[in-house]
Design a protein around this motif. Structure first.
Motif, PDB file in Angstrom:
ATOM      1  N   VAL A  98       0.812  -1.214   0.000  1.00 53.53           N
ATOM      2  CA  VAL A  98       0.000   0.000   0.000  1.00 53.53           C
ATOM      3  C   VAL A  98       0.844   1.262   0.000  1.00 53.53           C
ATOM      4  CG1 VAL A  98      -2.012  -1.067   1.096  1.00 53.53           C
ATOM      5  CG2 VAL A  98      -0.187  -0.113   2.521  1.00 53.53           C
ATOM      6  N   ASP A  99       2.172   1.133   0.157  1.00 52.15           N
ATOM      7  CA  ASP A  99       3.037   2.309   0.025  1.00 52.15           C
ATOM      8  C   ASP A  99       3.265   2.691  -1.428  1.00 52.15           C
ATOM      9  OD1 ASP A  99       4.664   0.244  -0.801  1.00 52.15           O
ATOM     10  OD2 ASP A  99       6.259   0.621   0.659  1.00 52.15           O
ATOM     11  N   GLY A 100       2.810   1.833  -2.364  1.00 59.10           N
ATOM     12  CA  GLY A 100       2.959   2.125  -3.778  1.00 59.10           C
ATOM     13  C   GLY A 100       4.353   1.909  -4.312  1.00 59.10           C
ATOM     14  N   SER A 101       5.267   1.404  -3.486  1.00 54.21           N
ATOM     15  CA  SER A 101       6.667   1.246  -3.877  1.00 54.21           C
ATOM     16  C   SER A 101       7.178  -0.181  -3.764  1.00 54.21           C
ATOM     17  CB  SER A 101       7.570   2.149  -3.014  1.00 54.21           C
ATOM     18  OG  SER A 101       7.386   3.502  -3.309  1.00 54.21           O
ATOM     19  N   THR A 102       6.729  -0.906  -2.758  1.00 50.76           N
ATOM     20  CA  THR A 102       7.327  -2.190  -2.414  1.00 50.76           C
ATOM     21  C   THR A 102       6.693  -3.336  -3.186  1.00 50.76           C
ATOM     22  OG1 THR A 102       7.691  -1.340  -0.178  1.00 50.76           O
ATOM     23  CG2 THR A 102       7.977  -3.700  -0.522  1.00 50.76           C
ATOM     24  N   TYR A 103       7.530  -4.039  -3.975  1.00 51.18           N
ATOM     25  CA  TYR A 103       7.106  -5.209  -4.748  1.00 51.18           C
ATOM     26  C   TYR A 103       7.851  -6.424  -4.209  1.00 51.18           C
ATOM     27  CZ  TYR A 103       5.617  -1.710  -8.210  1.00 51.18           C
ATOM     28  OH  TYR A 103       5.034  -0.634  -8.864  1.00 51.18           O
ATOM     29  N   ARG A 104       7.125  -7.475  -3.867  1.00 52.97           N
ATOM     30  CA  ARG A 104       7.761  -8.692  -3.394  1.00 52.97           C
ATOM     31  C   ARG A 104       7.056  -9.902  -4.013  1.00 52.97           C
ATOM     32  NH1 ARG A 104      10.815  -5.411  -2.233  1.00 52.97           N
ATOM     33  NH2 ARG A 104      11.860  -4.979  -0.246  1.00 52.97           N
ATOM     34  N   ARG A 105       7.842 -10.938  -4.291  1.00 54.16           N
ATOM     35  CA  ARG A 105       7.273 -12.163  -4.845  1.00 54.16           C
ATOM     36  C   ARG A 105       6.626 -12.992  -3.736  1.00 54.16           C
ATOM     37  NH1 ARG A 105      11.976 -14.436  -8.716  1.00 54.16           N
ATOM     38  NH2 ARG A 105      10.522 -16.198  -8.888  1.00 54.16           N
ATOM     39  N   ILE A 106       5.539 -13.668  -4.115  1.00 54.75           N
ATOM     40  CA  ILE A 106       4.787 -14.495  -3.168  1.00 54.75           C
ATOM     41  C   ILE A 106       5.266 -15.932  -3.355  1.00 54.75           C
ATOM     42  CG2 ILE A 106       2.492 -15.123  -2.341  1.00 54.75           C
ATOM     43  CD1 ILE A 106       1.445 -12.653  -3.878  1.00 54.75           C
ATOM     44  N   GLY A 107       6.234 -16.329  -2.550  1.00 55.02           N
ATOM     45  CA  GLY A 107       6.916 -17.595  -2.747  1.00 55.02           C
ATOM     46  C   GLY A 107       6.011 -18.802  -2.666  1.00 55.02           C
ATOM     47  N   ILE A 108       5.033 -18.784  -1.759  1.00 50.90           N
ATOM     48  CA  ILE A 108       4.194 -19.977  -1.598  1.00 50.90           C
ATOM     49  C   ILE A 108       3.309 -20.184  -2.823  1.00 50.90           C
ATOM     50  CG2 ILE A 108       2.336 -18.762  -0.380  1.00 50.90           C
ATOM     51  CD1 ILE A 108       2.072 -21.363   1.326  1.00 50.90           C
ATOM     52  N   ALA A 109       2.896 -19.101  -3.497  1.00 48.58           N
ATOM     53  CA  ALA A 109       2.097 -19.251  -4.713  1.00 48.58           C
ATOM     54  C   ALA A 109       2.939 -19.855  -5.829  1.00 48.58           C
ATOM     55  CB  ALA A 109       1.530 -17.902  -5.146  1.00 48.58           C
ATOM     56  N   GLU A 110       4.190 -19.438  -5.925  1.00 51.50           N
ATOM     57  CA  GLU A 110       5.072 -20.024  -6.927  1.00 51.50           C
ATOM     58  C   GLU A 110       5.403 -21.473  -6.574  1.00 51.50           C
ATOM     59  OE1 GLU A 110       8.429 -17.462  -7.458  1.00 51.50           O
ATOM     60  OE2 GLU A 110       7.191 -15.706  -7.927  1.00 51.50           O
ATOM     61  N   GLY A 111       5.535 -21.741  -5.285  1.00 55.02           N
ATOM     62  CA  GLY A 111       5.857 -23.100  -4.851  1.00 55.02           C
ATOM     63  C   GLY A 111       4.712 -24.073  -5.038  1.00 55.02           C
ATOM     64  N   ARG A 112       3.477 -23.556  -5.061  1.00 53.93           N
ATOM     65  CA  ARG A 112       2.312 -24.426  -5.253  1.00 53.93           C
ATOM     66  C   ARG A 112       1.917 -24.557  -6.724  1.00 53.93           C
ATOM     67  NH1 ARG A 112      -2.344 -25.201  -1.056  1.00 53.93           N
ATOM     68  NH2 ARG A 112      -1.109 -25.957   0.709  1.00 53.93           N
TER      69      ARG A 112
END
Length: 415
Positions: A98-112
Motif C-alpha cells: 500500500v506504500d505504492g513502492s514495495t514489490y515482493r514475490r509471493i513464494g508460496i504461490a510459486e511453490g504451489r
C-alpha cells in the motif's frame, strides 16, 4: 671478442608508463555495481508516503530479480507478472504494498505451481483489506494456503485429503472464501473452463459448505457476504450464501466470467467482461480480431447495460472504486497495460496508471485488488523497491560486465 646476445625467452623490457589493467577494471566494476545497486538503495530509504494508501502512476516493469520476502504492510494488489511465453520471462506471483513502492514475490504461490500449469503460480485471491491472500492447492494438495502480508506467516486450511481447491472470492469479513473443489487436478491448461463444485470455506473453522451447482467456472461473493453470484454450465445464477433462493441472472452476452470483485460496493450491480472474436476482411486477407464488451447487470431488477470498449481487444474488470466507477485493466499488443476508471453509466474511461512490458514483453495477469482500499487510493509517482536481491544481483552483473570491458580495453591499449 665475446658478443652477448639475449636469450630467446628473456622477457621484453616493460614499456614506460605501461600499467596493469587489473586496477582500472576493478574500479570500473565497483562503479558499475554501485550504479546498479543505487536505485534499490534509494528506494529502500525512501520516506514513507504522505498518504495511507498509494497506488503508483506507473507499475514497475518486470524484472527477473524481484525479491522474495515479506511486505510488512498490506497489499493493494497481487498479480502474475509474465506468462512464460514472452521473451525470457519466468512467471512470478507479485504483491504490491500500500506504500505504492514495495514489490515482493509471493513464494508460496510459486511453490504451489503444478507441472500442468507450465510455470504459472498457483491461483490466488486477495482479501478485501489487503492483509492476506488465499492460495490454491490445485493438484490434490488437500488444502489452501493463507499468506499474511503483514507478519509474513503462512497457514494451511484443510479441504479434504487428496482434494484440489482454487479460491475464487473472499468475503469482506475475511473469514469466508468461495472455492472450486474437485477430486482431480484443476487447471486451465487441461480444462479451459476449469469447472468444479462451488463451496464456501470458513477459514477460521475449516467448515466447507458445498453448493448443489453443476460445473461452476467462476463466482463472486457480495461485499457483505450475504449473496453469491456464479457462472455455471447452464448460465449465471445468484443465491444467498447458504445456497437457498437460487435464481437465474439476466445475460445479454454469453461466456461471461465473474471476477472475484464483480459486485459493486452496495451489492446492487455485477460487472462482467466478454471477449468476442470475429474474422475481418482486409486487403491482405482475413484477420481474426477480438473485441471486449462490458456487461453491468442488476440482479434485483434484471436491467442490463453494455459498454463496448472501443479499440480494446483484451481487458479485465478488476473491481469497483465506488458504486458508479469500475476499475478496468486494458492491454496493448506489446502486453503493456493501462489501469482506468470506467463510468458504469456512461462508459467513459480515464487512465490513472500504466505498465510497460519492457524488453521481455512480460504482461500483468490475474490482478486482484484489495477492494476495501481502492476508494482510499492516492495515485502518484513512487520510487520502485523490488528488493535488495534485485539490486545486488543486477549490480554484480553490471559490475562484472564493466570490469571485463575495461580490462579488455586496457590490455589492447597496453599492447
Amino acid at each position: 671478442m665475446t658478443t652477448l646476445t639475449a636469450a630467446a625467452d628473456t622477457p621484453a623490457a616493460v614499456r614506460p608508463g605501461r600499467r596493469d589493467p587489473i586496477l582500472p577494471a576493478l574500479i570500473a566494476g565497483a562503479l558499475g555495481f554501485v550504479a546498479a545497486v543505487a536505485p534499490a538503495a534509494i528506494a529502500s530509504l525512501a520516506p514513507p508516503p504522505a498518504s495511507d494508501v498509494v497506488f503508483p502512476d506507473e507499475v514497475a516493469t518486470y524484472t527477473w530479480f524481484t525479491a522474495h520476502g515479506d511486505l510488512g504492510v498490506a497489499a493493494s494488489v497481487i498479480y502474475q507478472n509474465g506468462i512464460g511465453v514472452e521473451f525470457m520471462d519466468f512467471p512470478q506471483a507479485v504483491a504490491l504494498g500500500v506504500d505504492g513502492s514495495t514489490y515482493r514475490r509471493i513464494g508460496i504461490a510459486e511453490g504451489r505451481s503444478t507441472p500442468t500449469d507450465q510455470g504459472d503460480p498457483a491461483a490466488m485471491v486477495l482479501s478485501a483489506d489487503g492483509t492476506f491472500a488465499v492460495i490454491a492447492g490445485a493438484n490434490g494438495h488437500g488444502s489452501v494456503a493463507v499468506q499474511s502480508f503483514v507478519d509474513g506467516t503462512t497457514r494451511e486450511v484443510e479441504i479434504g485429503v487428496g482434494r484440489s481447491a482454487v479460491p475464487l472470492s473472499i468475503a469482506s469479513d475475511g473469514d469466508h472464501v468461495l472455492v472450486l473443489v474437485g477430486d482431480g487436478e484443476l487447471s486451465r491448461y487441461t480444462d479451459p473452463a476449469m469447472s468444479g463444485t462451488l463451496a464456501m470455506l470458513d477459514l477460521s473453522t475449516g467448515d466447507l459448505l458445498e453448493y448443489s451447482l453443476e460445473r461452476v467456472t467462476s463466482a463472486a461473493v457480495s461485499p457483505d457476504g450475504s449473496r453469491v453470484a456464479a457462472q455455471t454450465s447452464e448460465g449465471p445464477v445468484v443465491m444467498d450464501a447458504a445456497g437457498r433462493d437460487l435464481r437465474e441472472l439476466p445475460s445479454e452476452l454469453k461466456g461471461q466470467a465473474l471476477g472475484d470483485d464483480a459486485w459493486s460496493p452496495d451489492g446492487t450491480r455485477l460487472v462482467t467482461l466478454v471477449h468476442e472474436s470475429e474474422r475481418v476482411d482486409e486487403p491482405a486477407g482475413r484477420r481474426l480480431t477480438t473485441s471486449a464488451t462490458m456487461q453491468i447487470s442488476e440482479p434485483s431488477t434484471g436491467a442490463t447495460t453494455l459498454h463496448r470498449l472501443a479499440g480494446v481487444e483484451y481487458a479485465a474488470a478488476l473491481g469497483w472504486r465506488d458504486d458508479g466507477t469500475i476499475v478496468l485493466q486494458t492491454y496493448a499488443d506489446d502486453n503493456s497495460a493501462k489501469f482506468q476508471w470506467l463510468d458504469a453509466d456512461t462508459g467513459a474511461v480515464e487512465t490513472f496508471s500504466t505498465y510497460e512490458s519492457g524488453f521481455t514483453g512480460a504482461s500483468i495477469g490475474s490482478a486482484d485488488l484489495a477492494r476495501d482500499l481502492v476508494p482510499e487510493w492516492v495515485v502518484e509517482p513512487r520510487p520502485v523497491d523490488q528488493g535488495w536481491t534485485a539490486g545486488i544481483i543486477a549490480g554484480t552483473m553490471v559490475g562484472a560486465i564493466a570490469a571485463f570491458a575495461v580490462w579488455i580495453l586496457a590490455r589492447r591499449r597496453a599492447t
